[in-house]
Motif scaffolding. Structure first.
Motif, PDB file in Angstrom:
ATOM      1  N   PHE A   1       1.193  -0.851   0.019  1.00  0.00           N
ATOM      2  CA  PHE A   1      -0.367  -0.064   0.313  1.00  0.00           C
ATOM      3  C   PHE A   1       0.865   1.231   0.177  1.00  0.00           C
ATOM      4  O   PHE A   1       0.354   2.126   0.245  1.00  0.00           O
ATOM      5  CB  PHE A   1      -1.222   0.284   1.331  1.00  0.00           C
ATOM      6  N   GLU A   2       1.786   1.092  -0.557  1.00  0.00           N
ATOM      7  CA  GLU A   2       3.102   2.369  -0.407  1.00  0.00           C
ATOM      8  C   GLU A   2       2.591   3.525  -0.888  1.00  0.00           C
ATOM      9  O   GLU A   2       3.135   4.559  -1.159  1.00  0.00           O
ATOM     10  CB  GLU A   2       4.575   1.266  -0.685  1.00  0.00           C
ATOM     11  N   LEU A   3       2.471   3.279  -2.633  1.00  0.00           N
ATOM     12  CA  LEU A   3       1.972   4.247  -2.869  1.00  0.00           C
ATOM     13  C   LEU A   3       0.812   5.363  -2.709  1.00  0.00           C
ATOM     14  O   LEU A   3       0.138   6.125  -3.588  1.00  0.00           O
ATOM     15  CB  LEU A   3       1.652   3.081  -5.046  1.00  0.00           C
ATOM     16  N   TYR A   4       0.120   4.693  -1.920  1.00  0.00           N
ATOM     17  CA  TYR A   4      -1.488   5.462  -1.546  1.00  0.00           C
ATOM     18  C   TYR A   4      -0.947   6.115  -0.705  1.00  0.00           C
ATOM     19  O   TYR A   4      -0.251   5.940   0.214  1.00  0.00           O
ATOM     20  CB  TYR A   4      -2.382   4.619  -1.096  1.00  0.00           C
ATOM     21  N   PRO A   5      -1.653   7.286  -0.824  1.00  0.00           N
ATOM     22  CA  PRO A   5      -1.146   8.935   0.404  1.00  0.00           C
ATOM     23  C   PRO A   5      -2.065   8.227   1.712  1.00  0.00           C
ATOM     24  O   PRO A   5      -2.191   9.074   2.546  1.00  0.00           O
ATOM     25  CB  PRO A   5      -2.351   9.842  -0.280  1.00  0.00           C
TER      26      PRO A   5
ATOM     27  N   GLY B   1       4.516  12.344   1.474  1.00  0.00           N
ATOM     28  CA  GLY B   1       6.021  11.632   0.332  1.00  0.00           C
ATOM     29  C   GLY B   1       6.279  10.496   0.957  1.00  0.00           C
ATOM     30  O   GLY B   1       5.291   9.207   0.801  1.00  0.00           O
ATOM     31  N   ARG B   2       7.420  10.092   0.544  1.00  0.00           N
ATOM     32  CA  ARG B   2       8.304   8.682   1.208  1.00  0.00           C
ATOM     33  C   ARG B   2       7.736   8.795   3.269  1.00  0.00           C
ATOM     34  O   ARG B   2       8.595   7.062   3.003  1.00  0.00           O
ATOM     35  CB  ARG B   2       9.774   8.892   1.349  1.00  0.00           C
ATOM     36  N   ARG B   3       7.398   9.366   3.826  1.00  0.00           N
ATOM     37  CA  ARG B   3       7.620   9.277   5.412  1.00  0.00           C
ATOM     38  C   ARG B   3       6.034   7.512   5.464  1.00  0.00           C
ATOM     39  O   ARG B   3       5.369   7.707   4.528  1.00  0.00           O
ATOM     40  CB  ARG B   3       6.995  10.047   5.703  1.00  0.00           C
TER      41      ARG B   3
END
Length: 249
Positions: free
Chosen positions: A90-94, A188-190
């Protein structure tokens, strides 16, 4: 809080006698039968009442998890498809909504259709959604993986419904009840950080308040639009997670 209880009773069906058998009884036999029945009823009247078997389901509120906490890693199977899901998927989701639910809990059943509606609506807007069942199949076999797959089919869950057999994932999240909602947001990448840990809305199975999803919907709207979410959040209320016998949350 008061625990709800359900009495379980058993009934026994006795096959009726045939008309031929009844007609073959003599009058003296019928009189004897009546005397025996009267004696039996008298003994029943004087006998102590049988014990009732009662199953109690604890009503629990969510809590104990601090806002800003990072989403724990997990790796769990999806009974419906056999796929294994991880937090990294799910990393690509905000935003990520993690829900602890189950099959049998009346508080979950009360919301199931509306959980599906809300998920369908917000998944189109970029929300990632996943549901997890952590209940013990030792005490509640109806919450086992085969029944989870059936539930996912019947209600057409648009999200993966994962099985936490060890219950370690529930403990990592700090989940204590079903349903329980954890809304995470990332910049972002957090990593994902908890921004909402509250109720779906004010509706409960017995309070006649319409289901609206107002509280959770508002939190999702604010998270997706990068606005701050109020920290005064009403806890979710539901059945306790059914821990394996001899273990604690």
């Amino acid at each position: 809080m008061a625990a709800s209880s359900t009495a379980i009773t058993a009934s026994y069906l006795i096959p009726p006698r045939s008309a031929f058998a009844i007609s073959s009884y003599r009058l003296s036999s019928l009189s004897q039968s009546r005397r025996l029945n009267l004696s039996y009823l008298q003994r029943r009247a004087n006998a102590p009442s049988p014990r009732r078997v009662v199953v109690r389901a604890a009503r629990v509120e969510s809590g104990g998890v601090e806002l800003g906490a990072r989403a724990p890693d997990f790796e769990l199977p999806e009974p419906l498809t056999g796929n294994v899901w991880r937090l990294d998927d799910f990393e690509l989701y905000p935003c990520l909504l993690v829900m602890f639910i189950c099959n049998h809990c009346p508080f979950v059943i009360h919301l199931k259709k509306d959980i599906v509606k809300l998920s369908n609506f917000y998944m189109k807007k970029g929300l990632a959604v996943v549901a997890i069942s952590s209940n013990s199949v030792v005490t509640h076999p109806q919450d086992g993986p085969e029944f989870m797959a059936e539930d996912a089919k019947i209600f057409k869950y648009p999200f993966p419904y994962l099985y936490d057999e060890s219950q370690e994932v529930a403990k990592e999240f700090g989940a204590v009840c079903t349903p329980e909602f954890f809304l995470y947001k990332k910049d972002g990448r957090r990593p994902f950080e908890l921004v909402y840990h509250g109720q779906f809305d004010d509706s409960r199975p017995s309070n006649n308040t319409p289901v609206t999803g107002r509280d959770l919907s508002l939190a999702i709207d604010l998270a997706l639009s990068c606005q701050p979410i109020p920290t005064n959040q009403k806890p979710s209320v539901g059945c306790s997670i059914k821990w394996h016998p001899g273990t604690q949350s």
